[in-house]
Design a protein around this motif. Structure first.
Motif, PDB file in Angstrom:
ATOM      1  N   LEU A 135     -18.525   4.463   1.011  1.00  0.00           N
ATOM      2  CA  LEU A 135     -17.355   4.151   1.741  1.00  0.00           C
ATOM      3  C   LEU A 135     -16.067   4.273   0.763  1.00  0.00           C
ATOM      4  CD1 LEU A 135     -18.283   1.234   4.019  1.00  0.00           C
ATOM      5  CD2 LEU A 135     -18.340   3.691   4.564  1.00  0.00           C
ATOM      6  N   PRO A 136     -15.018   4.279   1.276  1.00  0.00           N
ATOM      7  CA  PRO A 136     -13.737   4.402   0.409  1.00  0.00           C
ATOM      8  C   PRO A 136     -13.404   3.142  -0.484  1.00  0.00           C
ATOM      9  CG  PRO A 136     -13.317   4.881   2.691  1.00  0.00           C
ATOM     10  CD  PRO A 136     -14.571   4.547   2.544  1.00  0.00           C
ATOM     11  N   ARG A 137     -12.723   3.223  -1.304  1.00  0.00           N
ATOM     12  CA  ARG A 137     -12.719   2.122  -2.443  1.00  0.00           C
ATOM     13  C   ARG A 137     -11.904   1.134  -1.734  1.00  0.00           C
ATOM     14  NH1 ARG A 137     -10.626   6.581  -5.847  1.00  0.00           N
ATOM     15  NH2 ARG A 137     -12.450   7.207  -7.228  1.00  0.00           N
ATOM     16  N   ARG A 138     -11.936   0.023  -2.277  1.00  0.00           N
ATOM     17  CA  ARG A 138     -11.213  -1.217  -1.738  1.00  0.00           C
ATOM     18  C   ARG A 138      -9.715  -1.037  -1.367  1.00  0.00           C
ATOM     19  NH1 ARG A 138     -11.976  -6.950  -2.514  1.00  0.00           N
ATOM     20  NH2 ARG A 138     -13.668  -6.286  -4.194  1.00  0.00           N
ATOM     21  N   SER A 139      -8.844  -0.416  -2.380  1.00  0.00           N
ATOM     22  CA  SER A 139      -7.365  -0.187  -2.074  1.00  0.00           C
ATOM     23  C   SER A 139      -7.452   0.713  -1.002  1.00  0.00           C
ATOM     24  CB  SER A 139      -7.037   0.153  -3.357  1.00  0.00           C
ATOM     25  OG  SER A 139      -7.599   1.312  -3.835  1.00  0.00           O
ATOM     26  N   PHE A 164       0.658  -1.373   0.078  1.00  0.00           N
ATOM     27  CA  PHE A 164       0.051   0.046  -0.035  1.00  0.00           C
ATOM     28  C   PHE A 164       0.712   1.304   0.015  1.00  0.00           C
ATOM     29  CE2 PHE A 164      -1.756  -3.335   2.945  1.00  0.00           C
ATOM     30  CZ  PHE A 164      -2.859  -3.766   2.079  1.00  0.00           C
ATOM     31  N   ILE A 165       1.757   1.546   0.744  1.00  0.00           N
ATOM     32  CA  ILE A 165       2.472   2.659   1.078  1.00  0.00           C
ATOM     33  C   ILE A 165       3.096   3.401  -0.167  1.00  0.00           C
ATOM     34  CG2 ILE A 165       4.316   3.920   2.654  1.00  0.00           C
ATOM     35  CD1 ILE A 165       3.194   2.389   4.817  1.00  0.00           C
ATOM     36  N   ILE A 166       3.468   2.661  -0.850  1.00  0.00           N
ATOM     37  CA  ILE A 166       4.189   3.176  -2.401  1.00  0.00           C
ATOM     38  C   ILE A 166       3.126   3.921  -3.112  1.00  0.00           C
ATOM     39  CG2 ILE A 166       5.712   2.510  -4.124  1.00  0.00           C
ATOM     40  CD1 ILE A 166       5.801  -0.276  -2.292  1.00  0.00           C
ATOM     41  N   PRO A 167       3.503   5.162  -3.124  1.00  0.00           N
ATOM     42  CA  PRO A 167       2.467   6.052  -3.838  1.00  0.00           C
ATOM     43  C   PRO A 167       2.764   5.918  -5.364  1.00  0.00           C
ATOM     44  CG  PRO A 167       4.152   7.652  -2.778  1.00  0.00           C
ATOM     45  CD  PRO A 167       4.124   6.200  -2.344  1.00  0.00           C
ATOM     46  N   GLU A 168       4.186   5.603  -5.850  1.00  0.00           N
ATOM     47  CA  GLU A 168       4.229   5.620  -7.165  1.00  0.00           C
ATOM     48  C   GLU A 168       3.637   4.572  -8.012  1.00  0.00           C
ATOM     49  OE1 GLU A 168       6.924   8.385  -5.127  1.00  0.00           O
ATOM     50  OE2 GLU A 168       6.524   6.266  -4.863  1.00  0.00           O
ATOM     51  N   THR A 169       3.308   3.356  -7.050  1.00  0.00           N
ATOM     52  CA  THR A 169       2.629   2.195  -7.630  1.00  0.00           C
ATOM     53  C   THR A 169       1.455   2.447  -8.323  1.00  0.00           C
ATOM     54  OG1 THR A 169       3.729   0.905  -5.806  1.00  0.00           O
ATOM     55  CG2 THR A 169       2.057  -0.320  -7.391  1.00  0.00           C
ATOM     56  N   LYS A 170       1.233   2.183  -9.800  1.00  0.00           N
ATOM     57  CA  LYS A 170      -0.021   2.591 -10.553  1.00  0.00           C
ATOM     58  C   LYS A 170      -1.049   2.004  -9.932  1.00  0.00           C
ATOM     59  CE  LYS A 170       2.832   3.639 -14.656  1.00  0.00           C
ATOM     60  NZ  LYS A 170       3.055   3.358 -16.099  1.00  0.00           N
TER      61      LYS A 170
END
Length: 832
Positions: free
Chosen positions: A732-736, A265-271
């Motif tokens: 609610l928020p999306r799954r990811s 999850f934490i890697i913001p650059e992961t598309k």
């Protein structure tokens, strides 16, 4: 760390380093022996005629005694012996030279002066190679002195040590530099990635006031000299001085706890992370499957985007985490006993006084409520009259029975910017009533959106309902409220009020209070690890594109919002009694030791907190009274006065014209120190360590709403009528986003095995004053008594707010009094 044994008639005394404990994450014994780490020591009582400083012994090499293992750490003990003249004196400090290639963590040292006298040193710091630092590292003994009491041999050394820590405000700081300087929050944006990643600088302006942070001196962004550049890869190596860096054991455990989050999850650059087309959960059962302990996930290849961004060391850990399938979430307490308890109105209300954001609720003092610019609320007497147990609104207010959770004024100016990219947020007001049985219940919710002008708002009012479409609308309204509260909790109650505001105190303490100063000694454990955790927050959580921007509805305005609410912060209102009075949750009571009386008798946070507040204040009073016998001693203490002035005028310089304690008498000092210790210990625990229990199940405390509440006659209203549960889940928020949030809550709620609790110190001999030691034991006994009282309250069935429908006993302020850190559960000194 050393020992001195004198023999009658001899010119030399043998001095033995009885114990020095080093930590290393790899076996470096050979390096220490081959390359040489040596030490020298200096006495308190004798000065050199040439330098005016204490005399130095000859250098001696550390000798290995034994090595033990603790998980992946080697704990090594060394000894050293010196021979010095018999009149050399008692050691007041020692110098150590790290002659090998790697840094090591020096935990503690003891010097045996005689068979009955031992000098202790609490080090707790990294020692870097001398080839980096170009100087020896000095540690002072646990004996403390006010400035005017400093032994002559130590006076100049005391001044030099403080001066060396202040820096000159230039250059990029290196990891081995023990330098403390102030800076603005100019490192949150990343303009080099594009204008959408630009963020305002916080601190130093009227528009965006903020506490100061530690200066790193990182180079400026290519797109603006006022903002700092950001690393191109996921790099957790950010400058904090060696004394503030995490203990190696804690660092290892923190990394282990975080790896599963970093992988998925934490890697913001992961598309694949939080894509615009990322799907939602389809049912409550599908959400619950996340907590089954076996998600049935296949071991997947680490995405190429992650491989490019992650350093090799972290990448290896991620690969190992994937192979062992560590991404399994335990069941949050909120659904452990009853998976639907979170939907109960009483549980919804109880969490406002016994959840993880229990200091936002206020007593209602005006009906109907009005905004600061005079816009009147749409809540009318008819909305709530039937829920006041037969009282009129005037009677309910005069009897202190009606309360408000207000997330209105501070959110309204931001909503037009927030409600983009699929976010559907309101500003909210929730009215609550204290029933005859002592439980709290919601009686009305108002949701508001901006109108065509600043003095026009669009309101909707919802009231409790138990069946039909009205019940579904009521549940949606409660969800909007908890979404507001989630963002406020993370950005204000947790980050701003227990992390960001504390950092200037840490910087000023290092720059202005010698480690020999008793106030430095008192505060040291409460500041432990905070600066390093704050640095990691800036790098991962609160930065542009960071986890909080990705998961909170406030998105890219999150830190601006935090700055706006810092405008309301005043240090003299942060102590619990003052805070309760300000919120109208207590009245003055001069006969009470706390000076206040709660108006809501079953207010778990307030009741437990006041017990702890008085224990802290009594301990601080006892401690300060040992060293300051009269007010004049406080006024003449130049280190203390410089410390307080720097906090007010520099560290919190944007608030320097507001009210502060004047620091002219013992009362000012006690109130300031009690407030600071309360903030960094008990208050922090109350908002930090229950996060997974309550927010680990996102339907209870969602962070984003992706649908507005539909109006009758619309397509969305028809959609709600067809399937109320499905509409709720799609809101609610999306799954990811949701799964990322669960992982973050798990990491932030976990404790490491070497935590230092409020009634503990890292070494028994942290003070050489027996009087202080006995007062500390008294403090520990007081906390043990409070522990018993809290447990008894939690067993009392008449105190309905202490467990509620979810049956979660209120233990967020339960003191830890055991000396066994490996088994302790709740933590007051944690820094997540």
């Amino acid at each position: 760390m050393a020992a001195t044994r004198r023999r009658a008639g001899e010119d030399l005394a043998e001095v033995a380093l009885e114990q020095a404990r080093f930590c290393s994450s790899r076996d470096r014994q050979g390096e220490l022996r081959r390359n040489g780490s040596d030490s020298r020591w200096m006495p308190c009582g004798f000065t050199s005629a040439d330098t005016g400083k204490g005399k130095l012994s000859k250098k001696e090499i550390l000798r290995h005694v034994k090595t033990t293992k603790d998980k992946k750490l080697n704990i090594t003990m060394y000894s050293v012996k010196f021979k010095v003249e018999a009149e050399f004196g008692i050691p007041g400090a020692f110098l150590i030279t790290n002659g090998h290639k790697h840094k090591f963590f020096l935990q503690s040292a003891t010097f045996e002066v005689s068979s009955v006298e031992i000098i202790h040193f609490e080090c707790q710091s990294w020692v870097y190679p001398v080839r980096r630092t170009k100087t020896d590292r000095i540690f002072f003994s646990n004996t403390c002195y006010l400035p005017h009491q400093t032994p002559a041999a130590m006076v100049e050394l005391r001044r030099e040590e403080l001066h060396s820590l202040r820096g000159d405000g230039t250059g990029e700081r290196k990891e081995w530099e023990r330098i403390y300087e102030y800076d603005h929050y100019d490192d949150l944006g990343n303009a080099d990635k594009g204008h959408e990643h630009a963020r305002p600088i916080l601190g130093g302006t009227k528009a965006h006031p903020y506490p100061r942070r530690i200066r790193t001196g990182r180079t400026s962004s290519n797109n603006g000299p006022k903002t700092k550049s950001q690393p191109k890869m996921i790099d957790l190596d950010i400058f904090v001085p060696p004394d503030e860096q995490l203990h190696p054991k804690k660092l290892l455990e923190l990394l282990a706890n975080s790896i599963q989050s970093a992988v998925h999850f934490i890697i913001p650059e992961t598309k694949s992370l939080i894509r615009e087309d990322s799907g939602s959960f389809d049912s409550f059962n599908e959400i619950l499957e996340v907590f089954s302990g076996n998600q049935g996930q296949q071991v997947e290849k680490i995405p190429d985007e992650v491989r490019k961004m992650a350093p090799n060391k972290q990448l290896k850990r991620m690969i190992q985490a994937r192979k062992t399938n560590q991404a399994k979430f335990p069941l949050p307490e909120i659904i452990a006993e009853n998976k639907w308890a979170w939907k109960d109105d009483r549980e919804f209300a109880r969490q406002m006084i016994a959840g993880i954001n229990p200091a936002r609720i206020q007593r209602l003092q005006e009906f109907p409520p009005r905004s600061r610019i005079g816009v009147r609320s749409a809540i009318e007497v008819a909305h709530i009259a039937h829920n006041l147990d037969g009282l009129t609104i005037e009677q309910a207010m005069s009897q202190h029975n009606i309360f408000i959770l207000d997330h209105h004024d501070y959110l309204m100016p931001f909503l037009n910017r927030i409600n983009t990219k699929g976010i559907c947020a309101y500003a909210s007001r929730t009215l609550l009533f204290s029933s005859k049985d002592g439980s709290l219940k919601p009686v009305a919710i108002e949701l508001s959106l901006p109108g065509p002008s600043s003095d026009v708002e669009i309101h909707r009012v919802f009231v409790p309902a138990s069946e039909g479409i009205e019940a579904a609308l009521w549940q949606l309204a409660k969800t909007q409220v908890t979404t507001n509260d989630s963002a406020h909790h993370q950005l204000i109650s947790h980050w701003l009020r227990t992390h960001a505001v504390v950092e200037p105190f840490i910087i000023a303490s290092r720059r202005q209070l010698s480690v020999m100063h008793p106030i430095h000694q008192l505060l040291r454990p409460h500041f432990r690890d905070t600066m390093h955790i704050n640095a990691l927050f800036r790098r991962i959580l609160i930065n542009s594109g960071g986890v909080l921007e990705k998961t909170l509805f406030t998105g890219e305005v999150s830190m601006e919002l935090s700055s706006k609410l810092y405008k309301e912060w005043r240090f003299d209102e942060q102590g619990l009694p003052s805070d309760l009075l300000k919120r109208g949750m207590a009245i003055q009571d001069l006969e009470s030791p706390t000076g206040v009386k709660l108006i809501l008798h079953d207010y778990p946070y307030g009741e437990d907190g006041l017990d702890i507040w008085i224990a802290i204040k009594t301990w601080v009073t006892d401690f300060c009274s040992v060293f300051y016998k009269q007010d004049g001693h406080i006024q003449s203490d130049e280190e203390l006065q410089s410390w307080w002035s720097e906090i007010r005028n520099v560290g919190h310089g944007d608030k320097k014209h507001e009210k502060w304690y004047e620091m002219k008498n013992l009362t000012d000092l006690i109130e300031a120190l009690a407030t600071l210790i309360w903030t960094s210990s008990a208050l922090h625990a109350s908002v930090a360590f229950g996060q997974y229990a309550y927010a680990g199940y996102p339907p209870n405390r969602p962070t984003i709403c992706r649908k507005f509440i539909p109006r009758e006659g619309t397509f969305e209203f028809a959609e709600l009528l067809r399937d109320t549960d499905r509409y709720f889940i799609k809101m609610l928020p999306r799954r990811s986003e949701m799964t990322l949030w669960i992982a973050l809550m798990e990491v932030l709620s976990q404790h490491t095995s070497n935590e230092e609790y409020l009634s503990q110190r890292s070494m028994v001999q942290w003070t050489d004053k027996e009087e202080v030691h006995q007062l500390f034991m008294k403090f520990k006994r007081n906390l043990r008594d409070i522990q018993g009282r809290i447990r008894e309250r939690n067993k009392n069935p008449e105190l309905r707010n202490r467990g509620g429908p979810a049956k979660i006993p209120y233990e967020l302020l339960l003191p830890v009094t055991t000396d066994d850190r490996s088994t302790a559960g709740d933590n007051w000194e944690g820094d997540s």
